[in-house]
Design a protein around this motif. Structure first.
Motif, PDB file in Angstrom:
ATOM      1  N   ILE A 156       0.832  -1.206   0.000  1.00 17.37           N
ATOM      2  CA  ILE A 156       0.000   0.000   0.000  1.00 17.37           C
ATOM      3  C   ILE A 156       0.864   1.252   0.000  1.00 17.37           C
ATOM      4  CG2 ILE A 156      -1.586   1.326   1.447  1.00 17.37           C
ATOM      5  CD1 ILE A 156      -2.978  -1.230   2.118  1.00 17.37           C
ATOM      6  N   LEU A 157       1.970   1.222   0.789  1.00 14.79           N
ATOM      7  CA  LEU A 157       2.837   2.403   0.855  1.00 14.79           C
ATOM      8  C   LEU A 157       3.495   2.686  -0.482  1.00 14.79           C
ATOM      9  CD1 LEU A 157       4.667   2.056   4.253  1.00 14.79           C
ATOM     10  CD2 LEU A 157       3.325   3.974   3.502  1.00 14.79           C
ATOM     11  N   ALA A 158       3.904   1.630  -1.181  1.00 15.06           N
ATOM     12  CA  ALA A 158       4.613   1.833  -2.440  1.00 15.06           C
ATOM     13  C   ALA A 158       3.667   2.069  -3.600  1.00 15.06           C
ATOM     14  CB  ALA A 158       5.509   0.633  -2.734  1.00 15.06           C
ATOM     15  N   MET A 159       2.349   1.966  -3.345  1.00 12.68           N
ATOM     16  CA  MET A 159       1.385   2.130  -4.434  1.00 12.68           C
ATOM     17  C   MET A 159       1.356   3.590  -4.890  1.00 12.68           C
ATOM     18  SD  MET A 159      -2.546   0.984  -4.190  1.00 12.68           S
ATOM     19  CE  MET A 159      -2.274  -0.654  -3.585  1.00 12.68           C
ATOM     20  N   ASP A 160       1.155   3.809  -6.174  1.00 18.11           N
ATOM     21  CA  ASP A 160       1.117   5.175  -6.691  1.00 18.11           C
ATOM     22  C   ASP A 160      -0.216   5.814  -6.331  1.00 18.11           C
ATOM     23  OD1 ASP A 160       1.704   7.462  -7.917  1.00 18.11           O
ATOM     24  OD2 ASP A 160       1.961   6.619  -9.929  1.00 18.11           O
ATOM     25  N   GLU A 161      -0.165   6.891  -5.568  1.00 15.20           N
ATOM     26  CA  GLU A 161      -1.417   7.499  -5.095  1.00 15.20           C
ATOM     27  C   GLU A 161      -2.108   8.302  -6.178  1.00 15.20           C
ATOM     28  OE1 GLU A 161      -0.439   9.865  -1.768  1.00 15.20           O
ATOM     29  OE2 GLU A 161       0.304   8.191  -0.598  1.00 15.20           O
ATOM     30  N   THR A 162      -1.323   8.833  -7.106  1.00 13.03           N
ATOM     31  CA  THR A 162      -1.921   9.748  -8.069  1.00 13.03           C
ATOM     32  C   THR A 162      -2.675   9.027  -9.174  1.00 13.03           C
ATOM     33  OG1 THR A 162       0.147   9.713  -9.263  1.00 13.03           O
ATOM     34  CG2 THR A 162      -0.189  11.494  -7.679  1.00 13.03           C
TER      35      THR A 162
ATOM     36  N   ARG B  26      23.923  10.332   4.713  1.00 11.99           N
ATOM     37  CA  ARG B  26      22.718  11.153   4.575  1.00 11.99           C
ATOM     38  C   ARG B  26      21.696  10.519   3.642  1.00 11.99           C
ATOM     39  NH1 ARG B  26      21.510  13.698   8.484  1.00 11.99           N
ATOM     40  NH2 ARG B  26      22.373  11.730   9.109  1.00 11.99           N
ATOM     41  N   ASN B  27      22.007   9.361   3.111  1.00 13.32           N
ATOM     42  CA  ASN B  27      21.068   8.684   2.223  1.00 13.32           C
ATOM     43  C   ASN B  27      20.191   7.751   3.052  1.00 13.32           C
ATOM     44  OD1 ASN B  27      20.001   6.677   0.385  1.00 13.32           O
ATOM     45  ND2 ASN B  27      21.288   7.653  -1.137  1.00 13.32           N
ATOM     46  N   ALA B  28      18.871   7.845   2.878  1.00 19.68           N
ATOM     47  CA  ALA B  28      17.958   7.097   3.738  1.00 19.68           C
ATOM     48  C   ALA B  28      18.160   5.593   3.593  1.00 19.68           C
ATOM     49  CB  ALA B  28      16.520   7.469   3.415  1.00 19.68           C
ATOM     50  N   ILE B  29      18.479   5.115   2.386  1.00 16.90           N
ATOM     51  CA  ILE B  29      18.663   3.677   2.186  1.00 16.90           C
ATOM     52  C   ILE B  29      19.864   3.188   2.987  1.00 16.90           C
ATOM     53  CG2 ILE B  29      19.155   1.925   0.461  1.00 16.90           C
ATOM     54  CD1 ILE B  29      17.686   3.570  -1.552  1.00 16.90           C
ATOM     55  N   LEU B  30      20.948   3.991   2.986  1.00 17.25           N
ATOM     56  CA  LEU B  30      22.138   3.566   3.719  1.00 17.25           C
ATOM     57  C   LEU B  30      21.920   3.600   5.219  1.00 17.25           C
ATOM     58  CD1 LEU B  30      25.197   4.819   1.757  1.00 17.25           C
ATOM     59  CD2 LEU B  30      24.624   2.534   2.432  1.00 17.25           C
ATOM     60  N   VAL B  31      21.127   4.545   5.691  1.00 15.09           N
ATOM     61  CA  VAL B  31      20.821   4.578   7.118  1.00 15.09           C
ATOM     62  C   VAL B  31      20.046   3.307   7.509  1.00 15.09           C
ATOM     63  CG1 VAL B  31      19.545   5.814   8.879  1.00 15.09           C
ATOM     64  CG2 VAL B  31      20.901   7.069   7.245  1.00 15.09           C
ATOM     65  N   LEU B  32      19.108   2.908   6.645  1.00 17.42           N
ATOM     66  CA  LEU B  32      18.352   1.672   6.904  1.00 17.42           C
ATOM     67  C   LEU B  32      19.286   0.464   6.924  1.00 17.42           C
ATOM     68  CD1 LEU B  32      15.340   1.032   7.269  1.00 17.42           C
ATOM     69  CD2 LEU B  32      15.319   0.307   4.922  1.00 17.42           C
ATOM     70  N   SER B  70      13.163 -12.509  10.981  1.00 18.39           N
ATOM     71  CA  SER B  70      11.863 -12.250  10.338  1.00 18.39           C
ATOM     72  C   SER B  70      11.428 -10.815  10.571  1.00 18.39           C
ATOM     73  CB  SER B  70      10.800 -13.190  10.878  1.00 18.39           C
ATOM     74  OG  SER B  70      11.345 -14.397  11.266  1.00 18.39           O
ATOM     75  N   VAL B  71      11.585 -10.327  11.819  1.00 14.84           N
ATOM     76  CA  VAL B  71      11.179  -8.950  12.113  1.00 14.84           C
ATOM     77  C   VAL B  71      12.032  -7.966  11.315  1.00 14.84           C
ATOM     78  CG1 VAL B  71      11.055  -7.235  13.936  1.00 14.84           C
ATOM     79  CG2 VAL B  71      10.270  -9.517  14.366  1.00 14.84           C
ATOM     80  N   ALA B  72      13.342  -8.278  11.182  1.00  9.90           N
ATOM     81  CA  ALA B  72      14.213  -7.382  10.423  1.00  9.90           C
ATOM     82  C   ALA B  72      13.829  -7.361   8.952  1.00  9.90           C
ATOM     83  CB  ALA B  72      15.665  -7.821  10.585  1.00  9.90           C
ATOM     84  N   ALA B  73      13.400  -8.517   8.409  1.00  8.58           N
ATOM     85  CA  ALA B  73      12.985  -8.539   7.009  1.00  8.58           C
ATOM     86  C   ALA B  73      11.730  -7.700   6.813  1.00  8.58           C
ATOM     87  CB  ALA B  73      12.739  -9.979   6.571  1.00  8.58           C
ATOM     88  N   ALA B  74      10.759  -7.831   7.737  1.00 10.80           N
ATOM     89  CA  ALA B  74       9.547  -7.014   7.636  1.00 10.80           C
ATOM     90  C   ALA B  74       9.892  -5.535   7.736  1.00 10.80           C
ATOM     91  CB  ALA B  74       8.571  -7.410   8.740  1.00 10.80           C
ATOM     92  N   GLU B  75      10.826  -5.223   8.647  1.00  9.14           N
ATOM     93  CA  GLU B  75      11.235  -3.832   8.819  1.00  9.14           C
ATOM     94  C   GLU B  75      11.875  -3.288   7.541  1.00  9.14           C
ATOM     95  OE1 GLU B  75      14.726  -3.276  11.084  1.00  9.14           O
ATOM     96  OE2 GLU B  75      14.882  -1.437   9.946  1.00  9.14           O
ATOM     97  N   ALA B  76      12.728  -4.099   6.903  1.00 16.42           N
ATOM     98  CA  ALA B  76      13.381  -3.637   5.689  1.00 16.42           C
ATOM     99  C   ALA B  76      12.358  -3.386   4.587  1.00 16.42           C
ATOM    100  CB  ALA B  76      14.414  -4.665   5.222  1.00 16.42           C
ATOM    101  N   GLY B  79      10.340  -0.253   5.528  1.00 16.09           N
ATOM    102  CA  GLY B  79      11.202   0.921   5.471  1.00 16.09           C
ATOM    103  C   GLY B  79      11.516   1.333   4.054  1.00 16.09           C
ATOM    104  N   LEU B  80      11.839   0.360   3.191  1.00 17.20           N
ATOM    105  CA  LEU B  80      12.174   0.718   1.816  1.00 17.20           C
ATOM    106  C   LEU B  80      10.956   1.240   1.075  1.00 17.20           C
ATOM    107  CD1 LEU B  80      14.692  -2.092   0.943  1.00 17.20           C
ATOM    108  CD2 LEU B  80      15.154   0.308   1.163  1.00 17.20           C
ATOM    109  N   SER B  81       9.756   0.718   1.368  1.00 17.03           N
ATOM    110  CA  SER B  81       8.587   1.260   0.665  1.00 17.03           C
ATOM    111  C   SER B  81       8.243   2.651   1.189  1.00 17.03           C
ATOM    112  CB  SER B  81       7.401   0.312   0.776  1.00 17.03           C
ATOM    113  OG  SER B  81       7.118   0.064   2.111  1.00 17.03           O
TER     114      SER B  81
END
Lengths: 166, 103
Positions: A156-162, B26-32, B70-76, B79-81
């Motif tokens: 849902i988060l990655a879905m395109d809202e527009t 400063r890149n969000a992906i690298l912080v994750l 498993s929790v870390a995979a869900a978090e990743a 977080g990436l989305s």
């Protein structure tokens, strides 16, 4: 302490340090993969075969690929131009070095009271499955619910809202 | 130096590397990714204590590590989305550019 531990530890440290310090983000994820493979080898060295292969499947197989996809979709593969000031980076490294110094001091002062079983524990996947289905069945169900929720939430988060998705 | 303290030192070093990355990049992906490294250092501690601890037949360390992975995979994934959604909104994943919660 065996020689294999030192070799694998060196691979892991080099991989993770490169992942945190390289400029190009794709190179960062590739060296992160090296570090995670090193960690999986450490798990195998410690006798936790199932965890080692789970680590390879989940981290090397899924998380690294996901990170590469995110890098490509956000077009951040080219090196960043506006780096933070050197004092900012120096303070971050100093904080991390202080944390490591405190942890190392705590470990070295507690080294006499640490347990040291010499025999390698024999654990089969069968035992892990039985334990998951009996003793740890409630956490297993909770993890299943969590993963389902994370899957739906990420989609849902990655879905395109527009678009016409509304 | 006992074997367990070697593993604990390695895990502390991995944690510090992840912390340094999460603090300096400063890149969000690298912080994750740095946060994932810190989680992995904790997993190494669990497995090392399970291996050298007094009661490995209880499988507690292995179970904790499996659930933690498993929790870390869900978090990743989440977080990436979130990073993708932020990028679509502000065309940047530089953390210094993310300074408002309202669009």
């Amino acid at each position: 302490m065996t020689i294999s531990f030192f070799i694998i530890a060196a691979i892991t440290i080099v991989g993770t340090a490169a992942a945190m310090s390289l400029k190009n983000l794709v190179h960062c994820v590739l060296s992160l993969t090296l570090g995670l493979v090193g960690l999986a080898l450490l798990f195998l060295l410690l006798g936790a075969q199932f965890v080692g292969f789970t680590q390879i499947l989940v981290y090397v197989g899924a998380v690294a690929i996901l990170a590469v996809f995110a890098i490509m979709m956000t077009r951040s593969a080219e090196p960043m131009t506006n780096l933070p000031p050197a004092s900012f980076r120096l303070s971050g490294v100093l904080i991390a070095a202080t944390v490591f110094a405190v942890l190392a001091w705590a470990i070295s002062s507690a080294t006499r009271s640490l347990p040291s079983q010499s025999s390698q524990p024999e654990v089969s996947v069968n035992q892990i499955g039985v334990a998951l289905m009996h003793q740890f069945v409630l956490p297993l169900e909770v993890i299943g619910v969590l993963l389902t929720a994370a899957l739906v939430g990420a989609a849902i988060l990655a879905m395109d809202e527009t678009g016409a998705s509304r | 130096m006992s074997p367990l303290s070697g593993y604990l030192l390695l895990s502390a070093l991995l944690f510090s590397i992840g912390l340094a990355g999460a603090l300096t990049r400063r890149n969000a992906i690298l912080v994750l990714i740095g946060i994932e490294l810190m989680l992995n250092a904790a997993n190494l501690n669990f497995i090392a204590f399970w291996r050298y601890g007094p009661n490995p037949a209880a499988l507690t360390g292995v179970m904790f590590t499996i659930f933690s992975i498993s929790v870390a995979a869900a978090e990743a994934a989440v977080g990436l989305s979130i990073i993708l959604a932020v990028y679509r909104h502000s065309k940047s994943i530089n953390l210094d550019a993310m300074n408002s919660m309202k669009g």
